[in-house]
Design a protein around this motif. Structure first.
Motif, short mmCIF file in Angstrom:
data_model
loop_
_atom_site.label_atom_id
_atom_site.label_comp_id
_atom_site.label_asym_id
_atom_site.label_seq_id
_atom_site.Cartn_x
_atom_site.Cartn_y
_atom_site.Cartn_z
N LEU A 1 -2.69 -24.85 -17.01
CA LEU A 1 -1.95 -25.17 -18.25
C LEU A 1 -2.89 -25.58 -19.39
O LEU A 1 -2.66 -25.22 -20.54
CB LEU A 1 -0.93 -26.29 -17.99
N LEU A 2 -3.93 -26.35 -19.05
CA LEU A 2 -4.83 -26.84 -20.09
C LEU A 2 -6.04 -25.93 -20.30
O LEU A 2 -6.85 -26.18 -21.21
CB LEU A 2 -5.29 -28.27 -19.76
N GLY A 3 -6.18 -24.91 -19.46
CA GLY A 3 -7.32 -24.02 -19.61
C GLY A 3 -8.65 -24.73 -19.38
O GLY A 3 -9.66 -24.42 -20.02
N HIS A 4 -8.66 -25.70 -18.47
CA HIS A 4 -9.87 -26.47 -18.16
C HIS A 4 -9.98 -26.57 -16.65
O HIS A 4 -9.03 -26.98 -15.98
CB HIS A 4 -9.78 -27.87 -18.78
N ASN A 5 -11.13 -26.22 -16.09
CA ASN A 5 -11.32 -26.21 -14.65
C ASN A 5 -11.70 -27.61 -14.13
O ASN A 5 -12.87 -27.94 -14.01
CB ASN A 5 -12.38 -25.18 -14.26
N PHE A 6 -10.67 -28.41 -13.84
CA PHE A 6 -10.92 -29.75 -13.33
C PHE A 6 -11.53 -29.72 -11.93
O PHE A 6 -12.24 -30.64 -11.56
CB PHE A 6 -9.62 -30.57 -13.33
N LEU A 7 -11.27 -28.67 -11.17
CA LEU A 7 -11.89 -28.55 -9.85
C LEU A 7 -13.41 -28.43 -9.99
O LEU A 7 -14.16 -28.98 -9.17
CB LEU A 7 -11.33 -27.35 -9.09
N GLN A 8 -13.86 -27.75 -11.01
CA GLN A 8 -15.30 -27.64 -11.25
C GLN A 8 -15.87 -29.00 -11.64
O GLN A 8 -16.98 -29.36 -11.22
CB GLN A 8 -15.60 -26.62 -12.35
N ASP A 9 -15.12 -29.77 -12.40
CA ASP A 9 -15.56 -31.13 -12.74
C ASP A 9 -15.79 -31.94 -11.48
O ASP A 9 -16.81 -32.64 -11.34
CB ASP A 9 -14.51 -31.85 -13.60
N VAL A 10 -14.83 -31.86 -10.55
CA VAL A 10 -14.94 -32.58 -9.29
C VAL A 10 -16.18 -32.11 -8.53
O VAL A 10 -16.98 -32.92 -8.05
CB VAL A 10 -13.66 -32.39 -8.43
N ALA A 11 -16.36 -30.80 -8.43
CA ALA A 11 -17.50 -30.23 -7.71
C ALA A 11 -18.82 -30.68 -8.34
O ALA A 11 -19.77 -31.02 -7.62
CB ALA A 11 -17.42 -28.72 -7.68
N ASP A 12 -18.89 -30.71 -9.66
CA ASP A 12 -20.11 -31.11 -10.35
C ASP A 12 -20.49 -32.56 -10.06
O ASP A 12 -21.66 -32.88 -9.85
CB ASP A 12 -19.98 -30.91 -11.86
#
Length: 109
Positions: free
Chosen positions: A91-102
Motif C-alpha cells: 500500500l505504501l510502496g515501501h519495502n519494510f521487509l528489506q528494512d528489517v533484513a538490513d
C-alpha cells in the motif's frame, strides 16, 4: 531521530558490524538480536513512512480493513505480522521487509 540512525546504518553498516565484533563490546547473539529488535521499531517506521507520504492513519486503516485503534496498536509494536507487513509495504510502496533484513544484517544476524 530513528530515521537518522537508520540512514547512518544504511550508509555505514561496517561501523555497526565492527563495533559488534570488537572485543570492547562483546555481545551474544541474543543481545545482538535484542538490540536489533529494539532499534527496528517497525511500527514507528510504518507510521513515519505514512506521515512522509502525507497519508492519514484513517486512510491506511480503511485500506487494511482495520479499526484505527488496532492500527495505532501496530505502530507501538517492535514486530509486526509478516502478512500485515507485506500488505502495508504494498500500500505504501515501501519495502519494510528489506528494512528489517538490513537491520538484522547490520547486527550480524
Amino acid at each position: 531521530t530513528i530515521t537518522e540512525v537508520y540512514d547512518l546504518i544504511q550508509r555505514h553498516p561496517e561501523l555497526v558490524h565492527s563495533l559488534l565484533k570488537s572485543e570492547a563490546v562483546p555481545l551474544s547473539e541474543k543481545d545482538r538480536l535484542r538490540k536489533a529488535v529494539d532499534e527496528m521499531r517497525i511500527g514507528q517506521r510504518i507510521h513515519d513512512e505514512l506521515k512522509r507520504q502525507g497519508r492519514t492513519v484513517t486512510w491506511l486503516a480503511q485500506q487494511l480493513d482495520m479499526e484505527r485503534p488496532s492500527l495505532y496498536y501496530t505502530f507501538r509494536q517492535n514486530s509486526v505480522d509478516v502478512e500485515l507487513l507485506l500488505r502495508i509495504s504494498t500500500l505504501l510502496g515501501h519495502n519494510f521487509l528489506q528494512d528489517v533484513a538490513d537491520i538484522y544484517k547490520a547486527y550480524g544476524l
